[in-house]
Design a protein around this motif. Structure first.
Motif, PDB file in Angstrom:
ATOM      1  N   ILE A 139     -13.149   6.525  -6.338  1.00 22.45           N
ATOM      2  CA  ILE A 139     -12.935   5.241  -5.658  1.00 22.45           C
ATOM      3  C   ILE A 139     -12.525   5.475  -4.205  1.00 22.45           C
ATOM      4  O   ILE A 139     -12.994   4.791  -3.285  1.00 22.45           O
ATOM      5  CB  ILE A 139     -11.872   4.421  -6.411  1.00 22.45           C
ATOM      6  CG1 ILE A 139     -12.427   3.910  -7.747  1.00 22.45           C
ATOM      7  CG2 ILE A 139     -11.391   3.237  -5.564  1.00 22.45           C
ATOM      8  CD1 ILE A 139     -11.384   3.271  -8.640  1.00 22.45           C
ATOM      9  N   GLU A 140     -11.655   6.451  -4.002  1.00 27.06           N
ATOM     10  CA  GLU A 140     -11.185   6.727  -2.639  1.00 27.06           C
ATOM     11  C   GLU A 140     -12.296   7.281  -1.766  1.00 27.06           C
ATOM     12  O   GLU A 140     -12.428   6.898  -0.594  1.00 27.06           O
ATOM     13  CB  GLU A 140     -10.010   7.701  -2.690  1.00 27.06           C
ATOM     14  CG  GLU A 140      -9.344   7.926  -1.344  1.00 27.06           C
ATOM     15  CD  GLU A 140      -7.988   8.550  -1.493  1.00 27.06           C
ATOM     16  OE1 GLU A 140      -6.991   7.816  -1.535  1.00 27.06           O
ATOM     17  OE2 GLU A 140      -7.920   9.802  -1.586  1.00 27.06           O
ATOM     18  N   LEU A 141     -13.117   8.177  -2.311  1.00 27.90           N
ATOM     19  CA  LEU A 141     -14.234   8.725  -1.551  1.00 27.90           C
ATOM     20  C   LEU A 141     -15.226   7.638  -1.155  1.00 27.90           C
ATOM     21  O   LEU A 141     -15.862   7.706  -0.098  1.00 27.90           O
ATOM     22  CB  LEU A 141     -14.945   9.813  -2.366  1.00 27.90           C
ATOM     23  CG  LEU A 141     -14.227  11.162  -2.444  1.00 27.90           C
ATOM     24  CD1 LEU A 141     -14.937  12.074  -3.426  1.00 27.90           C
ATOM     25  CD2 LEU A 141     -14.154  11.818  -1.065  1.00 27.90           C
ATOM     26  N   GLU A 142     -15.354   6.638  -1.999  1.00 27.97           N
ATOM     27  CA  GLU A 142     -16.243   5.513  -1.702  1.00 27.97           C
ATOM     28  C   GLU A 142     -15.599   4.505  -0.754  1.00 27.97           C
ATOM     29  O   GLU A 142     -16.205   3.483  -0.417  1.00 27.97           O
ATOM     30  CB  GLU A 142     -16.633   4.819  -3.007  1.00 27.97           C
ATOM     31  CG  GLU A 142     -17.504   5.695  -3.919  1.00 27.97           C
ATOM     32  CD  GLU A 142     -17.700   5.071  -5.299  1.00 27.97           C
ATOM     33  OE1 GLU A 142     -17.014   4.071  -5.603  1.00 27.97           O
ATOM     34  OE2 GLU A 142     -18.516   5.611  -6.065  1.00 27.97           O
ATOM     35  N   ARG A 161      -8.618   0.915  -5.287  1.00 23.66           N
ATOM     36  CA  ARG A 161      -7.577   1.943  -5.346  1.00 23.66           C
ATOM     37  C   ARG A 161      -6.200   1.318  -5.505  1.00 23.66           C
ATOM     38  O   ARG A 161      -5.390   1.762  -6.337  1.00 23.66           O
ATOM     39  CB  ARG A 161      -7.622   2.800  -4.074  1.00 23.66           C
ATOM     40  CG  ARG A 161      -6.622   3.949  -4.075  1.00 23.66           C
ATOM     41  CD  ARG A 161      -6.652   4.705  -2.761  1.00 23.66           C
ATOM     42  NE  ARG A 161      -6.227   3.875  -1.630  1.00 23.66           N
ATOM     43  CZ  ARG A 161      -6.221   4.282  -0.360  1.00 23.66           C
ATOM     44  NH1 ARG A 161      -6.663   5.506  -0.060  1.00 23.66           N
ATOM     45  NH2 ARG A 161      -5.824   3.485   0.609  1.00 23.66           N
ATOM     46  N   LEU A 162      -5.912   0.299  -4.730  1.00 22.19           N
ATOM     47  CA  LEU A 162      -4.607  -0.343  -4.799  1.00 22.19           C
ATOM     48  C   LEU A 162      -4.411  -1.051  -6.137  1.00 22.19           C
ATOM     49  O   LEU A 162      -3.332  -0.972  -6.738  1.00 22.19           O
ATOM     50  CB  LEU A 162      -4.442  -1.343  -3.650  1.00 22.19           C
ATOM     51  CG  LEU A 162      -3.085  -2.049  -3.579  1.00 22.19           C
ATOM     52  CD1 LEU A 162      -1.951  -1.026  -3.462  1.00 22.19           C
ATOM     53  CD2 LEU A 162      -3.044  -3.042  -2.428  1.00 22.19           C
ATOM     54  N   ILE A 163      -5.430  -1.727  -6.616  1.00 17.32           N
ATOM     55  CA  ILE A 163      -5.310  -2.430  -7.896  1.00 17.32           C
ATOM     56  C   ILE A 163      -5.028  -1.446  -9.024  1.00 17.32           C
ATOM     57  O   ILE A 163      -4.114  -1.648  -9.843  1.00 17.32           O
ATOM     58  CB  ILE A 163      -6.586  -3.248  -8.186  1.00 17.32           C
ATOM     59  CG1 ILE A 163      -6.679  -4.433  -7.217  1.00 17.32           C
ATOM     60  CG2 ILE A 163      -6.605  -3.743  -9.634  1.00 17.32           C
ATOM     61  CD1 ILE A 163      -7.996  -5.179  -7.280  1.00 17.32           C
ATOM     62  N   TYR A 164      -5.789  -0.371  -9.063  1.00 16.28           N
ATOM     63  CA  TYR A 164      -5.598   0.623 -10.132  1.00 16.28           C
ATOM     64  C   TYR A 164      -4.210   1.254 -10.062  1.00 16.28           C
ATOM     65  O   TYR A 164      -3.497   1.333 -11.076  1.00 16.28           O
ATOM     66  CB  TYR A 164      -6.662   1.720 -10.028  1.00 16.28           C
ATOM     67  CG  TYR A 164      -7.902   1.452 -10.860  1.00 16.28           C
ATOM     68  CD1 TYR A 164      -7.964   1.844 -12.194  1.00 16.28           C
ATOM     69  CD2 TYR A 164      -9.017   0.822 -10.298  1.00 16.28           C
ATOM     70  CE1 TYR A 164      -9.106   1.616 -12.954  1.00 16.28           C
ATOM     71  CE2 TYR A 164     -10.162   0.587 -11.053  1.00 16.28           C
ATOM     72  CZ  TYR A 164     -10.203   0.989 -12.380  1.00 16.28           C
ATOM     73  OH  TYR A 164     -11.328   0.750 -13.134  1.00 16.28           O
ATOM     74  N   LYS A 184       1.262   1.598 -12.899  1.00 14.07           N
ATOM     75  CA  LYS A 184       2.724   1.701 -12.898  1.00 14.07           C
ATOM     76  C   LYS A 184       3.351   1.059 -14.132  1.00 14.07           C
ATOM     77  O   LYS A 184       4.421   1.476 -14.579  1.00 14.07           O
ATOM     78  CB  LYS A 184       3.303   1.054 -11.633  1.00 14.07           C
ATOM     79  CG  LYS A 184       2.977   1.801 -10.352  1.00 14.07           C
ATOM     80  CD  LYS A 184       3.520   1.070  -9.140  1.00 14.07           C
ATOM     81  CE  LYS A 184       3.176   1.806  -7.847  1.00 14.07           C
ATOM     82  NZ  LYS A 184       3.667   1.086  -6.644  1.00 14.07           N
ATOM     83  N   ALA A 185       2.678   0.071 -14.696  1.00 11.15           N
ATOM     84  CA  ALA A 185       3.256  -0.676 -15.814  1.00 11.15           C
ATOM     85  C   ALA A 185       2.769  -0.191 -17.184  1.00 11.15           C
ATOM     86  O   ALA A 185       3.182  -0.737 -18.207  1.00 11.15           O
ATOM     87  CB  ALA A 185       2.926  -2.166 -15.664  1.00 11.15           C
TER      88      ALA A 185
END
Length: 414
Positions: A358-361, A367-370, A375-376
């Motif tokens: 995801i980051e490479l794309e 990225r932020l959503i995942y 965390k939960a």
């Protein structure tokens, strides 16, 4: 629900993210934590009755600290019974076992033979540290960078002997032993020359490390400042990073040894490109290097994430370094070990390859959503299942065992 049912529920949740829980557990099982022996007796050791000095201070007056080697080892065995998996034990030179009256510059492997015998019996490995504090030859505040050649030579010999002991541990226990060097050297007030002590320290290190020893991973530990060395620390991060890089040594990053706004987790990726080996001393500073029991806070989680996300676990050793006498010392050990394991497990339960893709794309929304949703997720249920399958107490159940063990100390220990 049983722990197995809770685990299966967690497993199904993580499967939706493409996470292999079994692989995460396997990795955690093979990531040992080096347990600091000095938590058990407030860094007193069994070498002399010297008061703590050299920037070392233990706060709190909780009773029942270990007063003998037998008590310390018994306490460590109690810790082993309360945490999953096999770990290591980290010794300082002042924890030798001898009735001889010897100088620290004269210690030898034979003074630690009983530790090796105990380690074999308990299936643990040993790490080692020369002790350059709480000693008459360190009262000036300087050791390896002292302007007194006699003082420098004493400590050079001590560190050399300590490296031989580390090599002995490694050979006897079939492992690589980390031998970590920290010195208290520095000035309370601003020095006239900042270079001169560092020239002397460099010359001392050149002497110490001129010979490579088998089974030894040498590391150097920096510090921003210490008690009595508030204005200048000879062994700064920049000094040791430069020396270690040039001489192919390892670096120790103590999470309490940097400015409160510095993130140790951010240093790991950069250092991994240039330093052969990294040792982490996991601690919890509160405003300064105050060595509180490790909690599952953002700093610890950040360190674990840095190690896991960039595949740095294999070139990193993890140890604890705090000494808290304000609470039950065995509880302090267990809390720190379990929290360090939980932080690692939480990081291991991320869909690493998916997030890298995801980051490479450049899909930063995904990225932020995942990363926020992860965390939960119920990593705690996975850890509880690990404890149950390893026949260790689940959740807060270890408190009952610690209280029962403490009850046996009453009338026997101060």
């Amino acid at each position: 629900m049983t722990q197995k049912e809770k685990y299966n529920l967690a497993k199904s949740i993580y499967a939706n993210y493409g996470v292999d829980i079994d692989q995460a557990i396997h990795t955690l099982k093979h990531t040992p934590i080096s347990i600091q022996c000095w938590q058990g007796d407030d860094v007193k050791g069994f070498y002399s009755k010297e008061a703590l000095s050299g920037g070392i201070s233990v706060t709190g007056n909780y009773p029942y600290k270990a007063n003998t080697l037998e008590e310390l080892r018994k306490d460590l065995e109690m810790v082993f019974s309360l945490v999953p998996y096999q770990h290591r034990v980290n010794l300082h030179a002042i924890y030798l076992d001898t009735q001889e009256s010897i100088g620290l510059d004269e210690i030898e492997p034979r003074h630690f033979e009983s530790w090796v015998k105990w380690a074999k019996k308990n299936n643990v490995k040993l790490d080692f540290n020369p002790t350059l504090f709480s000693h008459p030859m360190a009262k000036s505040g300087f050791t390896l960078s002292s302007s007194d050649e006699t003082v420098r030579n004493f400590w050079i010999k001590h560190v050399k002997q300590s490296r031989k002991i580390a090599s002995y541990f490694g050979e006897a226990l079939n492992t690589d032993t980390v031998c970590n060097l920290w010195i208290p050297d520095g000035y309370k007030d601003s020095p006239y020359s900042r270079l001169s002590p560092r020239v002397r320290l460099k010359e001392s290190l050149d002497d110490i490390y001129q010979t490579k020893l088998p089974h030894v991973k040498d590391t150097l530990e920096s510090k921003l400042f210490g008690i009595g060395a508030e204005s200048y620390t000879t062994g700064s991060h920049e000094f040791y990073l430069g020396y270690a890089t040039k001489h192919h040594l390892g670096i120790c990053l103590d999470t309490g040894h940097f400015h409160p706004t510095e993130q140790v987790s951010d240093k790991l990726s950069s250092m991994s490109l240039f330093v052969d080996h990294t040792l982490l001393h996991v601690s919890r500073p509160v405003r300064w290097d105050s060595d509180h029991v490790v909690t599952l806070n953002d700093d610890l989680i950040g360190v674990a994430e840095a190690l896991v996300r960039d595949d740095l676990l294999k070139k990193t050793s993890i140890g604890l370094d705090y000494f808290d006498a304000s609470i039950n010392r065995i509880a302090a050990w267990v809390i720190g070990i379990r929290n360090t394991q939980k932080a690692l497990l939480k990081a291991l339960l991320e869909p690493k390859e998916l997030l890298k893709k995801i980051e490479l794309e450049q899909n930063y929304t995904q990225r932020l959503i995942y990363t926020e949703e992860l965390k939960a997720l119920p990593f705690g249920l996975v850890y509880d299942y690990i404890c149950e399958t390893e026949q260790k107490p689940v959740g807060i159940d270890f408190l009952k065992q610690i209280e029962a063990y403490e009850a046996t100390m009453k009338g026997k220990r101060l």
